[in-house]
Structure formats: structure tokens, C-alpha cells
Design a protein around this motif. Structure first.
Motif, mmCIF file in Angstrom:
data_model
loop_
_atom_site.group_PDB
_atom_site.id
_atom_site.type_symbol
_atom_site.label_atom_id
_atom_site.label_comp_id
_atom_site.label_asym_id
_atom_site.label_seq_id
_atom_site.Cartn_x
_atom_site.Cartn_y
_atom_site.Cartn_z
ATOM 1 N N ILE A 193 9.249 -2.355 5.885
ATOM 2 C CA ILE A 193 7.459 -2.062 6.285
ATOM 3 C C ILE A 193 8.366 -1.984 7.669
ATOM 4 C CG2 ILE A 193 5.299 -2.599 6.782
ATOM 5 C CD1 ILE A 193 5.903 -4.639 4.038
ATOM 6 N N PRO A 209 3.814 -0.617 12.048
ATOM 7 C CA PRO A 209 2.520 1.074 11.415
ATOM 8 C C PRO A 209 2.038 1.868 12.981
ATOM 9 C CG PRO A 209 1.543 -0.905 11.813
ATOM 10 C CD PRO A 209 2.909 -1.513 11.851
ATOM 11 N N VAL A 221 4.751 1.302 -1.480
ATOM 12 C CA VAL A 221 4.972 1.487 0.527
ATOM 13 C C VAL A 221 6.200 2.089 -0.166
ATOM 14 C CG1 VAL A 221 6.084 -1.009 2.181
ATOM 15 C CG2 VAL A 221 3.793 -1.778 0.062
ATOM 16 N N GLU A 246 4.912 5.287 -0.031
ATOM 17 C CA GLU A 246 3.953 5.280 2.023
ATOM 18 C C GLU A 246 5.322 5.736 3.414
ATOM 19 O OE1 GLU A 246 -0.227 2.818 1.587
ATOM 20 O OE2 GLU A 246 2.057 1.802 3.019
ATOM 21 N N GLN A 247 6.556 4.754 2.627
ATOM 22 C CA GLN A 247 7.999 4.989 4.201
ATOM 23 C C GLN A 247 7.752 6.161 4.750
ATOM 24 O OE1 GLN A 247 7.855 2.175 5.873
ATOM 25 N NE2 GLN A 247 6.165 1.861 3.958
ATOM 26 N N HIS A 284 5.639 9.203 5.041
ATOM 27 C CA HIS A 284 4.305 9.548 4.979
ATOM 28 C C HIS A 284 4.007 8.980 6.729
ATOM 29 C CE1 HIS A 284 3.658 10.350 0.981
ATOM 30 N NE2 HIS A 284 2.891 10.957 1.373
ATOM 31 N N ARG A 302 -0.125 4.769 6.136
ATOM 32 C CA ARG A 302 0.576 4.289 5.433
ATOM 33 C C ARG A 302 -0.199 3.404 5.516
ATOM 34 N NH1 ARG A 302 5.894 3.933 8.320
ATOM 35 N NH2 ARG A 302 6.781 5.920 8.416
ATOM 36 N N SER A 327 1.039 -0.355 3.853
ATOM 37 C CA SER A 327 2.590 -0.649 4.856
ATOM 38 C C SER A 327 1.187 -1.654 6.007
ATOM 39 C CB SER A 327 3.107 0.121 5.530
ATOM 40 O OG SER A 327 3.461 0.949 4.425
ATOM 41 N N THR A 377 -4.708 4.009 -0.778
ATOM 42 C CA THR A 377 -4.333 3.167 -1.026
ATOM 43 C C THR A 377 -4.115 3.209 -2.824
ATOM 44 O OG1 THR A 377 -4.204 2.581 1.131
ATOM 45 C CG2 THR A 377 -3.303 0.767 -0.933
#
Ligand SMILES: Cc1cc2nc3c(=O)[nH]c(=O)nc-3n(C[C@H](O)[C@H](O)[C@H](O)COP(=O)(O)OP(=O)(O)OC[C@H]3O[C@@H](n4cnc5c(N)ncnc54)[C@H](O)[C@@H]3O)c2cc1C
Length: 446
Positions: free
Chosen positions: A99, A102, A388, A391-392, A394, A399, A402, A427
Motif C-alpha cells: 500500500i 495515498p 487493495v 486499487e493500486q 487507480h 484508493r 488503501s 470500496t
């Protein structure tokens, strides 16, 4: 009941809460043209290595605290920051995921609280500065007096003013007593319980910390600038974190079973073995301790001419204790100097800042309870990892999970914000999709 020119303030404890309070009080006093005498009682030599110089902590400074400190003109020296963490790796029984921070500017700092782990004293001069000594020196530079004594008794004089007794050091009377003894010294907490304002110490839980020497090269190669979080099915373990710090890795374990035995079991897991250098063994006599960690607010943390700050009053659940010490110290200094030092002043102007944190902690308890219940369900962990990973790919702003996990482990945001991220429709939608995907036989990704 107000502080006036020549008033005397005693601060019992020179950890972060005590030093912050002294800095804020003296700064405000100067701006109000008030002559104040501030004495900090702190027997611990923070410049010493090993447990004698250390206030037992993981040593993570959240980015919100780094920013708050900078606003106060308190800049962490480069020698103090042993590592700047920009990534978390979450290790579960079902896989690992990275992660990243952010937001690009978000970084957390890893520091030592005291002089460094036991054994580090062989390196002279020490290649790093400890946080607690740095803060205590800042308070002294602002005009506080550091008295290296342990307060042995507290009474009140005929006017109701706190009287402090030190072994072989006589008696001193003050207009205000700020209690900042932390929660790892039961005898000091009893001094306040035995006073007349109904104080009851915070709720606390056992934790475990070890500093493992690996050498700077191995730490960089194996751990990187990454904090490793372990959410594994080991009895007694809530979560554990391994943080790189120069030539050391700091292991923190939370959970009712947090002890050396659990650290050994954790060390033997494949997730931990993958990170440790080949043939590396836990040092024979590592620097390790079993401190208490705060889990619930003290009762009645103030009375006439006495107020508790930091861990001994109200803090944040499982994270950012130093940031919470900063906040309570600030609220305490503002109240004492601009409102007064009677119980009703603290009730009206100090207590709301504490209550805000405690309300947020209740949410935190709820979140950890849900994770404790669902975390044993493989589908839940698989789906969490799936979201997760998804999301990485995006943009940062999307995220949400994350960010929620980052903020949970760094302490950079309130549990309220974390909950909002968790409940974000994207989410939740993706999580449900991952659950369905994982539930269909043959579709589970590792
Ligand atoms: C396992 C663990 C990991 C943690 N990790 C982090 C982290 O990564 N980041 C973070 O922000 N927080 C972390 N914390 C929380 C953090 O350590 C505390 O919130 C913080 O130390 C509280 O500061 P304090 O000044 O209130 O108390 P303390 O730091 O405990 O300081 C209290 C001081 O009072 C002195 N004292 C006690 N009694 C007397 C007496 N009678 N006379 C004179 N002096 C006295 C002691 O010597 C001590 O120096 C962690 C805590 C634990 C247990």
C-alpha cells in the motif's frame, strides 16, 4: 483561580506530553507577557541507550504530527529520522499486498525515543538523535527547568496548592501541577489516584517491542523503506509491525498474547522468514520490553490546580500516541493560560479536546472488533487483498480502502475518516464483487 506573573507550574514527566506542555505554556506566556516558572520533573536520561533511556514505543511519527510540529517551529533533525516510510506491506495468511502512500507528500518518520537500543552505546558518538531528549531540550531552550528527580509524593498545602516531595530533594509548592507520567509507572499513577479529584488511570493493554539488529545493508535490502504489517492467524496476536530503523528493525506486537514467545512464533512464520536475512537468528539478548498501550480514557483527568496530559489522560487508540500527547498538551496550555486552572476551567475548555479523541476511539474499537471477527474468515481477507490490489491501478483519490488501511496504521487520520473511506460506495461495491469472485470455485487468485 488563574495563573499570574510569577506563577509556578510543575510538570511531572518529561516524555512528549510533558515537554510539549512546557513548550506551549512558555510560548503562550511570552505572547501574553506573563512571567511563568515551569519545572519539568524527569529522572530518565533519554540520551542513554537501552531501557533506561527509553519510553518504550514503536517510534512512528505520523505525517500529521510532523506537520503540526513544523507549525510550532519544531523541525525533526535529519539525524533523528532514521527512516522515511512511504509504503506499507500488509502480510496476511492469504498473501501480501503493498500500500503506497495515498498522497505523494505523505510520509511517516521512524525515530528512536531514547538513545537507541541496548548495545548501540558501543557506537560513539551515536549516529542518531533520540526524540524525547530533543523535545526536553527544546522545552529547556524555551525557559523550562529540567529537574532530574522522581516525584515521590504529592499533597496539597493549606491553600489547596499541590506540594511535590522528592526523595532527598525537599518539597516544592506550585500553582498548577500537570501530570504527564505516562502509563508505564503504576506508582506514579497512584500518586494522582490518591489525590482528591477522583482520578482513575486509563485502561491499558500489554504490548511487546523488540529492536532486532540486522545491519544497515540487510535492513535496506530486506525491508526497504517499508513498514511491514502482519495480520496473521496466530493465537494472541492482534497485529504486528516490523519497521526499518537504520541498522535495526523494530518489532511491535499488539494483542493479549504479546510476549517473547509470540515474537518467536511470529519469527518462524513464512511471511516473516521471507523478510529476514538467510540464517538470521533473533539476537541472544535483544533490546526488548513489554510496555502498556493505552486503550481507554482516564476518569476525571483534572481537578483544581491539577490536570493530566498524554497517555495518563486521554490518547488515541493503538496509534499516534505522540500526536495525541501534542493535542492534549496544546489544549491544556491554552486552558491554563487563557482561562484558568480550576476544575471548571478544565471541564469547559480542556475536556472537549479529550472527548473528541475518545469518541473517535469508540469507532476504532468497533472497527478492530469487526476485523477481529471477520479476519478469521478466509473469504474476508481474500476480498480485502483483492480490493487493495485492484486499487493500486487507480488514481490516489480513488484508493479508499488503501487510504483507510494507511491511516489505520500510521495514525494520520481519525477513525471517523477511516470509516467513511471504508463505507465509500466504490470500496463496498468492489468488496462485494471480490467476495462473489472468491466464492465462485476456481476463480480465487492467490
Ligand atoms: C508498543 C507500543 C508502540 C507504540 N508506538 C507508537 C508509535 O509508533 N507512534 C506513536 O506516536 N506512539 C506510539 N506509542 C504510544 C506512545 O509511546 C505514547 O503515547 C507516548 O509515549 C505518551 O507520551 P507521555 O509523555 O504521555 O508518556 P511517556 O512517554 O510514558 O512519558 C512519561 C514520562 O514520565 C516520567 N515519570 C513517570 N513517573 C514519574 C515521576 N514520579 N516523577 C518524574 N517523572 C516521572 C517517565 O520517566 C517518562 O519519561 C506506542 C506505545 C506502545 C506501548
Amino acid at each position: 483561580m488563574e495563573l499570574a506573573n510569577g506563577s509556578r507550574v510543575a510538570i511531572l514527566g518529561g516524555g512528549p506530553a510533558g515537554s510539549f506542555t512546557a513548550c506551549f505554556m512558555l510560548d503562550l506566556a511570552r505572547r501574553l507577557s506573563l512571567q511563568l516558572e515551569v519545572d519539568i520533573y524527569e529522572p530518565r536520561g533519554f540520551y542513554q541507550c537501552g531501557p533506561v533511556g527509553c519510553n518504550m514505543c514503536g517510534g512512528i511519527i505520523s505525517e500529521s504530527l510532523v506537520q503540526n510540529l513544523a507549525t510550532e517551529g519544531l523541525h525533526l533533525s535529519p539525524n533523528m529520522v532514521l527512516e522515511t516510510i512511504n509504503t506499507y506491506t500488509l502480510h496476511t495468511d492469504y498473501g501480501s499486498v503493498d500500500i503506497g502512500t495515498p498522497l505523494e507528500e505523505m510520509r511517516i518518520a521512524a525515530i528512536f525515543r531514547g538513545g537507541g537500543p541496548r548495545g548501540a552505546e558501543n557506537q560513539k558518538p551515536l549516529p542518531w538523535d533520540g526524540f524525547d531528549w530533543f523535545m526536553l531540550q527544546k522545552a529547556v531552550q524555551q525557559g523550562a527547568r529540567h529537574l532530574p528527580h522522581r516525584v515521590a509524593e504529592i499533597h496539597r498545602d493549606g491553600d489547596g496548592k499541590p506540594r511535590l516531595l522528592m526523595k532527598n530533594e525537599g518539597v516544592r509548592v506550585y500553582d498548577l501541577l500537570v501530570g504527564a507520567p505516562g502509563i508505564n509507572n503504576p506508582a506514579s499513577l497512584r500518586l494522582f489516584e490518591n489525590m482528591d479529584f477522583g482520578y482513575q488511570p486509563p485502561k491499558m493493554m500489554k504490548a511487546f517491542i523488540a529492536e532486532w539488529y540486522m545491519g544497515a545493508e540487510d535492513v535496506q535490502e530486506r525491508l526497504g523503506h517499508v513498514m511491514h504489517i502482519f495480520l496473521l492467524h496466530l493465537p494472541g496476536l492482534m497485529f504486528a509491525a516490523l519497521t526499518p530503523k537504520g541498522p535495526y528493525a523494530t518489532l511491535v506486537i499488539l494483542g493479549e498474547g504479546a510476549d517473547e514467545e509470540l515474537a518467536n512464533r511470529l519469527c518462524r512464520t513464512p511471511q516473516m522468514q521471507a523478510l529476514l536475512p538467510p540464517n538470521w537468528q533473533i539476537p541472544v539478548q535483544p533490546c526488548q520490553c513489554q510496555p502498556h498501550i493505552y486503550i481507554g480514557a482516564a476518569k476525571n483527568p483534572f481537578g483544581d490546580r491539577v490536570v493530566m496530559v498524554g497517555d495518563a489522560g486521554v490518547s488515541r487508540l493503538y496509534k499516534d500516541g505522540i500526536g495525541a500527547a501534542f493535542r492534549t498538551a496544546k489544549a491544556c496550555a491554552n486552558t491554563a493560560l487563557t482561562r484558568g486552572v480550576a476544575k471548571e476551567h478544565f471541564q469547559r475548555h480542556y475536556w472537549p479536546a479529550c472527548q473528541e479523541m475518545e469518541r473517535d476511539n469508540l469507532l476504532g474499537h468497533g472497527l478492530f472488533k469487526v476485523d477481529g471477527l471477520l479476519g478469521w474468515w478466509p473469504l474476508f481477507r481474500h476480498a480485502l487483498l483483492g480490493v487493495v490490489r485492484w486499487e493500486q491501478n487507480h488514481p490516489f483519490s480513488q484508493r479508499h480502502l488503501s487510504r483507510a488501511l494507511w491511516n489505520t496504521f500510521t495514525g494520520s487520520a481519525a477513525y471517523t475518516d477511516i470509516l467513511l473511506d471504508l463505507l465509500h460506495p466504490t470500496t463496498m461495491g468492489r468488496f462485494c464483487w471480490e467476495v462473489v469472485k472468491q466464492a465462485i470455485p476456481g476463480s480465487r487468485s492467490s
